[in-house]
Design an enzyme around this catalytic site. Sequence first.
Site, PDB file in Angstrom:
ATOM      1  CB  ILE A   1      -2.589 -27.869   5.011  1.00 24.99           C
ATOM      2  CG1 ILE A   1      -1.708 -27.563   6.229  1.00 24.99           C
ATOM      3  CG2 ILE A   1      -4.024 -27.385   5.251  1.00 24.99           C
ATOM      4  CD1 ILE A   1      -1.497 -26.077   6.500  1.00 24.99           C
TER       5      ILE A   1
ATOM      6  CG  ASN B   1       6.433 -27.728  -7.479  1.00 27.23           C
ATOM      7  OD1 ASN B   1       6.070 -28.119  -6.371  1.00 27.23           O
ATOM      8  ND2 ASN B   1       7.326 -26.770  -7.633  1.00 27.23           N
TER       9      ASN B   1
ATOM     10  CE1 TYR C   1       5.245 -19.019   4.112  1.00 32.97           C
ATOM     11  CE2 TYR C   1       5.128 -18.302   6.403  1.00 32.97           C
ATOM     12  CZ  TYR C   1       4.629 -19.047   5.351  1.00 32.97           C
ATOM     13  OH  TYR C   1       3.507 -19.821   5.548  1.00 32.97           O
TER      14      TYR C   1
ATOM     15  CG  ASN D   1       3.273 -22.782  14.789  1.00 33.60           C
ATOM     16  OD1 ASN D   1       3.059 -21.583  14.929  1.00 33.60           O
ATOM     17  ND2 ASN D   1       4.474 -23.278  14.576  1.00 33.60           N
TER      18      ASN D   1
ATOM     19  CB  ILE E   1       4.211 -31.278  16.468  1.00 33.86           C
ATOM     20  CG1 ILE E   1       3.849 -30.215  17.513  1.00 33.86           C
ATOM     21  CG2 ILE E   1       3.538 -32.623  16.762  1.00 33.86           C
ATOM     22  CD1 ILE E   1       2.380 -29.958  17.732  1.00 33.86           C
TER      23      ILE E   1
ATOM     24  CG  PHE F   1      16.392 -23.684  16.976  1.00 33.14           C
ATOM     25  CD1 PHE F   1      17.745 -23.656  16.662  1.00 33.14           C
ATOM     26  CD2 PHE F   1      15.578 -24.629  16.359  1.00 33.14           C
ATOM     27  CE1 PHE F   1      18.280 -24.535  15.721  1.00 33.14           C
ATOM     28  CE2 PHE F   1      16.108 -25.515  15.422  1.00 33.14           C
ATOM     29  CZ  PHE F   1      17.462 -25.465  15.107  1.00 33.14           C
TER      30      PHE F   1
ATOM     31  NE  ARG G   1       6.718 -20.460  17.112  1.00 32.86           N
ATOM     32  CZ  ARG G   1       7.383 -19.455  17.694  1.00 32.86           C
ATOM     33  NH1 ARG G   1       6.832 -18.772  18.679  1.00 32.86           N
ATOM     34  NH2 ARG G   1       8.591 -19.124  17.285  1.00 32.86           N
TER      35      ARG G   1
ATOM     36  NE  ARG H   1      14.431 -22.139  13.892  1.00 35.46           N
ATOM     37  CZ  ARG H   1      13.590 -23.068  13.476  1.00 35.46           C
ATOM     38  NH1 ARG H   1      13.987 -23.957  12.597  1.00 35.46           N
ATOM     39  NH2 ARG H   1      12.349 -23.106  13.905  1.00 35.46           N
TER      40      ARG H   1
ATOM     41  N   GLY I   1      14.195 -14.645  12.425  1.00 33.89           N
ATOM     42  CA  GLY I   1      12.877 -14.725  11.779  1.00 33.89           C
ATOM     43  C   GLY I   1      11.828 -15.445  12.622  1.00 33.89           C
TER      44      GLY I   1
HETATM   45  N1  LIG Z   1       1.942 -25.796   8.147  1.00 32.57           N
HETATM   46  C1  LIG Z   1       1.748 -24.677   8.798  1.00 32.57           C
HETATM   47  O1  LIG Z   1       1.939 -24.611  10.024  1.00 32.57           O
HETATM   48  C2  LIG Z   1       1.289 -23.425   8.076  1.00 32.57           C
HETATM   49  C3  LIG Z   1       1.096 -22.261   8.836  1.00 32.57           C
HETATM   50  C4  LIG Z   1       0.685 -21.117   8.193  1.00 32.57           C
HETATM   51  C5  LIG Z   1       0.436 -21.113   6.837  1.00 32.57           C
HETATM   52  N2  LIG Z   1       0.640 -22.252   6.110  1.00 32.57           N
HETATM   53  C6  LIG Z   1       0.386 -22.207   4.664  1.00 32.57           C
HETATM   54  O2  LIG Z   1      -0.439 -23.287   4.309  1.00 32.57           O
HETATM   55  C7  LIG Z   1      -0.123 -23.724   2.972  1.00 32.57           C
HETATM   56  C8  LIG Z   1       0.152 -25.213   2.966  1.00 32.57           C
HETATM   57  O3  LIG Z   1       1.266 -25.475   3.805  1.00 32.57           O
HETATM   58  P1  LIG Z   1       1.755 -26.933   4.208  1.00 32.57           P
HETATM   59  O4  LIG Z   1       2.225 -26.875   5.600  1.00 32.57           O
HETATM   60  O5  LIG Z   1       0.741 -27.921   3.795  1.00 32.57           O
HETATM   61  O6  LIG Z   1       3.079 -27.044   3.305  1.00 32.57           O
HETATM   62  P2  LIG Z   1       3.505 -28.157   2.230  1.00 32.57           P
HETATM   63  O7  LIG Z   1       4.890 -27.792   1.823  1.00 32.57           O
HETATM   64  O8  LIG Z   1       3.257 -29.514   2.743  1.00 32.57           O
HETATM   65  O9  LIG Z   1       2.497 -27.866   1.040  1.00 32.57           O
HETATM   66  C9  LIG Z   1       2.766 -26.945   0.009  1.00 32.57           C
HETATM   67  C10 LIG Z   1       2.603 -27.673  -1.309  1.00 32.57           C
HETATM   68  O10 LIG Z   1       2.848 -26.742  -2.372  1.00 32.57           O
HETATM   69  C11 LIG Z   1       3.633 -27.384  -3.358  1.00 32.57           C
HETATM   70  N3  LIG Z   1       4.408 -26.336  -4.055  1.00 32.57           N
HETATM   71  C12 LIG Z   1       5.408 -25.584  -3.566  1.00 32.57           C
HETATM   72  N4  LIG Z   1       5.872 -24.749  -4.508  1.00 32.57           N
HETATM   73  C13 LIG Z   1       5.139 -24.986  -5.629  1.00 32.57           C
HETATM   74  C14 LIG Z   1       5.149 -24.459  -6.945  1.00 32.57           C
HETATM   75  N5  LIG Z   1       6.023 -23.498  -7.302  1.00 32.57           N
HETATM   76  N6  LIG Z   1       4.266 -24.935  -7.854  1.00 32.57           N
HETATM   77  C15 LIG Z   1       3.387 -25.896  -7.501  1.00 32.57           C
HETATM   78  N7  LIG Z   1       3.331 -26.454  -6.279  1.00 32.57           N
HETATM   79  C16 LIG Z   1       4.198 -26.002  -5.352  1.00 32.57           C
HETATM   80  C17 LIG Z   1       4.528 -28.361  -2.601  1.00 32.57           C
HETATM   81  O11 LIG Z   1       4.976 -29.440  -3.409  1.00 32.57           O
HETATM   82  C18 LIG Z   1       3.593 -28.829  -1.493  1.00 32.57           C
HETATM   83  O12 LIG Z   1       2.886 -29.999  -1.870  1.00 32.57           O
HETATM   84  C19 LIG Z   1       1.077 -22.885   2.536  1.00 32.57           C
HETATM   85  O13 LIG Z   1       0.614 -21.822   1.749  1.00 32.57           O
HETATM   86  C20 LIG Z   1       1.651 -22.369   3.838  1.00 32.57           C
HETATM   87  O14 LIG Z   1       2.326 -21.156   3.660  1.00 32.57           O
HETATM   88  C21 LIG Z   1       1.069 -23.416   6.697  1.00 32.57           C
END
Ligand SMILES: NC(=O)c1ccc[n+]([C@@H]2O[C@H](COP(=O)([O-])OP(=O)(O)OC[C@H]3O[C@@H](n4cnc5c(N)ncnc54)[C@H](O)[C@@H]3O)[C@@H](O)[C@H]2O)c1
Length: 308
Positions: free
Chosen positions: A12, A32, A139, A168, A183, A199, A206, A263, A265
């Site tokens: 995102i 990171n 989480y 999602n 997806i 699962f 969703r 699953r 959770g």
């Molecule tokens: N994808 C979804 O469906 C969804 C749904 C609800 C909420 N979210 C939230 O949206 C945000 C982005 O999610 P995403 O799907 O893009 O996930 P993603 O894993 O692609 O992005 C998260 C990024 O954070 C970085 N990261 C993780 N731990 C780190 C740390 N300790 N220090 C620095 N960087 C770190 C990762 O390298 C990654 O690039 C998250 O906070 C997630 O909880 C996502």
Amino acid sequence: MKILVTGGAGFIGSHLVDLLLAQGHTPIILDNFSNGRKENVPSGVKIYKINLLSEKVERIFEKEKPDIVMHLAAQVSVAKSLENPAEDTAVNVLGTVKLLQYSMKFGVKKFIFSSSSAVYGYTSEPIYEGSSTNPISFYGTSKLASENYIKLFNTLYDLPYTIFRYANVYGPRQRSDGEGGVISIFIEQLLRNEAPVIFGDGNQTRDFVYVDDVARANLLAITNANNQTINIGSHTQTSVNLLYILLSNQLQSPQKPNYKAKREGDILHSQLSNLKALDCLKWQPQYDLKTGLDYTIEYFKKKMKNDL
Ligand SMILES: NC(=O)c1ccc[n+]([C@@H]2O[C@H](COP(=O)([O-])OP(=O)(O)OC[C@H]3O[C@@H](n4cnc5c(N)ncnc54)[C@H](O)[C@@H]3O)[C@@H](O)[C@H]2O)c1
């Protein structure tokens, strides 16, 4: 505006960085690369490759003095949060609190946070922002705790915020390994002519929202919806079985899914009301599921060709 995007190399976050650039902002990435990828990031964008929990993050705030923080970096896996709640809490709660402290210290004007519908747990649909919050995973608990810290920083120190609870999210660049989105996992497996796993009985639903719509909500929050918590979803629910049929039809795949045990959770149904997003942000999804799936399939087809 100068905007620090944590997790900006992730799924995102990288779409958000693209949009911020296109709108004339200056995004700076803190990531990171535990889950993010270099190829997600457009050239010319400043990247700090660093753990959120590092003491050096304070120096980044001191040097860059961002106007806005968009906080997306997180431990994003429900399964990992159940295996190692302490690690999940460290990244998701402590990481957020540290950013809040630095935001206060270095004059950040707004903190925009990516939370999740996982904060709700079991509740009736559609889920409103005022629905009960009883997360069923660590989480979800860590996201809810972060939300509470953000609200208290606002109450005590006037740091403006917008909290988004995403449904999602799906779209190009979502990972299909580990705990990727259903997806992207289904598309890659169908393209490889493998049978995807469902699962449970597949009747669980969703609420799928396309990644560009999510990025646009964050953009709108720069100047709107101060101190609000807002769902970002499609206001509809799609069963995993129906999703499977849509994808296998679009990909003309003969594969049948493999059904496995439900699953821990995982919630049964999810559908987020998006009335508040419309009211506070004039936000509604611009991509319906069919269009979003087309773009996502196109991306994975190209990616697989390039990976060969
Ligand atoms: N994808 C979804 O469906 C969804 C749904 C609800 C909420 N979210 C939230 O949206 C945000 C982005 O999610 P995403 O799907 O893009 O996930 P993603 O894993 O692609 O992005 C998260 C990024 O954070 C970085 N990261 C993780 N731990 C780190 C740390 N300790 N220090 C620095 N960087 C770190 C990762 O390298 C990654 O690039 C998250 O906070 C997630 O909880 C996502």
